[in-house]
Scaffold this motif. Sequence first.
Motif, mmCIF file in Angstrom:
data_model
loop_
_atom_site.group_PDB
_atom_site.id
_atom_site.type_symbol
_atom_site.label_atom_id
_atom_site.label_comp_id
_atom_site.label_asym_id
_atom_site.label_seq_id
_atom_site.Cartn_x
_atom_site.Cartn_y
_atom_site.Cartn_z
ATOM 1 N N ALA A 63 0.834 -1.208 0.000
ATOM 2 C CA ALA A 63 0.000 0.000 0.000
ATOM 3 C C ALA A 63 0.863 1.250 0.000
ATOM 4 C CB ALA A 63 -0.917 -0.003 1.214
ATOM 5 N N GLY A 64 0.560 2.145 -0.926
ATOM 6 C CA GLY A 64 1.291 3.403 -0.986
ATOM 7 C C GLY A 64 2.591 3.351 -1.764
ATOM 8 N N GLN A 65 2.963 2.180 -2.265
ATOM 9 C CA GLN A 65 4.166 2.117 -3.093
ATOM 10 C C GLN A 65 3.916 2.847 -4.402
ATOM 11 O OE1 GLN A 65 7.169 1.590 -2.843
ATOM 12 N NE2 GLN A 65 7.453 0.132 -1.181
ATOM 13 N N LYS A 66 4.952 3.242 -5.061
ATOM 14 C CA LYS A 66 4.829 3.914 -6.351
ATOM 15 C C LYS A 66 4.425 2.893 -7.410
ATOM 16 C CE LYS A 66 8.306 7.122 -4.834
ATOM 17 N NZ LYS A 66 9.732 7.340 -4.749
ATOM 18 N N PRO A 67 3.483 3.242 -8.284
ATOM 19 C CA PRO A 67 3.021 2.274 -9.275
ATOM 20 C C PRO A 67 4.125 1.780 -10.209
ATOM 21 C CG PRO A 67 2.026 4.433 -9.662
ATOM 22 C CD PRO A 67 2.769 4.513 -8.372
ATOM 23 N N VAL A 68 5.016 2.668 -10.609
ATOM 24 C CA VAL A 68 6.104 2.254 -11.511
ATOM 25 C C VAL A 68 6.977 1.205 -10.826
ATOM 26 C CG1 VAL A 68 8.186 3.015 -12.714
ATOM 27 C CG2 VAL A 68 6.118 4.388 -12.811
ATOM 28 N N TYR A 69 7.264 1.413 -9.545
ATOM 29 C CA TYR A 69 8.068 0.442 -8.818
ATOM 30 C C TYR A 69 7.347 -0.909 -8.747
ATOM 31 C CZ TYR A 69 10.362 -2.153 -5.191
ATOM 32 O OH TYR A 69 10.985 -3.156 -4.510
ATOM 33 N N LEU A 70 6.062 -0.900 -8.395
ATOM 34 C CA LEU A 70 5.313 -2.157 -8.289
ATOM 35 C C LEU A 70 5.238 -2.879 -9.630
ATOM 36 C CD1 LEU A 70 2.401 -1.054 -5.928
ATOM 37 C CD2 LEU A 70 4.293 -2.596 -5.367
ATOM 38 N N LYS A 71 4.989 -2.150 -10.690
ATOM 39 C CA LYS A 71 4.915 -2.759 -12.022
ATOM 40 C C LYS A 71 6.250 -3.407 -12.388
ATOM 41 C CE LYS A 71 1.472 0.527 -13.648
ATOM 42 N NZ LYS A 71 1.176 1.623 -14.597
ATOM 43 N N THR A 72 7.322 -2.686 -12.134
ATOM 44 C CA THR A 72 8.652 -3.215 -12.444
ATOM 45 C C THR A 72 8.940 -4.472 -11.637
ATOM 46 O OG1 THR A 72 9.470 -1.007 -12.987
ATOM 47 C CG2 THR A 72 11.123 -2.678 -12.448
#
Length: 146
Positions: free
Chosen positions: A94-103
């Motif tokens: 929760a609250g992580q950056k979307p680009v980081y999660l996608k990567t």
Amino acid sequence: MKAVPNLGGQSATYFIAAMRAYQDAKRGHATMRDVAKAYSDKELKNFAAYYAQFAASAETPVPGSETPAGARACETCHGVFGRVPVNPDSAVLAGQKPVYLKTALREYREGTRPHAVMREAVGDLQDAEIDALAEYFAGLPGLVVK
């Protein structure tokens, strides 16, 4: 920096394991490998304790969007709405950056970020499903230190 994870609220166990994975080149980010290698075990434990103090409460947030397929499966390890992991070796989502999660999810799916459980969990996900999960968890309140 959009691809850099938020660290506040990550458990000390998770933080240290991640940093050691960079030190051992099990996570392939060259810059992070060099950064991690610069720190002793004691220094890593101090960083881990600092970031862990910002853990989110177990209070359940109200999702701002429809829950995508697969999100409930993530809760098995990462906790309700990805806020408070069930195990200390799982990350706060929760609250992580979307680009980081996608990567990260794509790296787990492709096997370039080794983790047997995550590889099994995301191995069959399509890019659109990964994008939906990342946007969902990124939109939830959670991590506070960037």
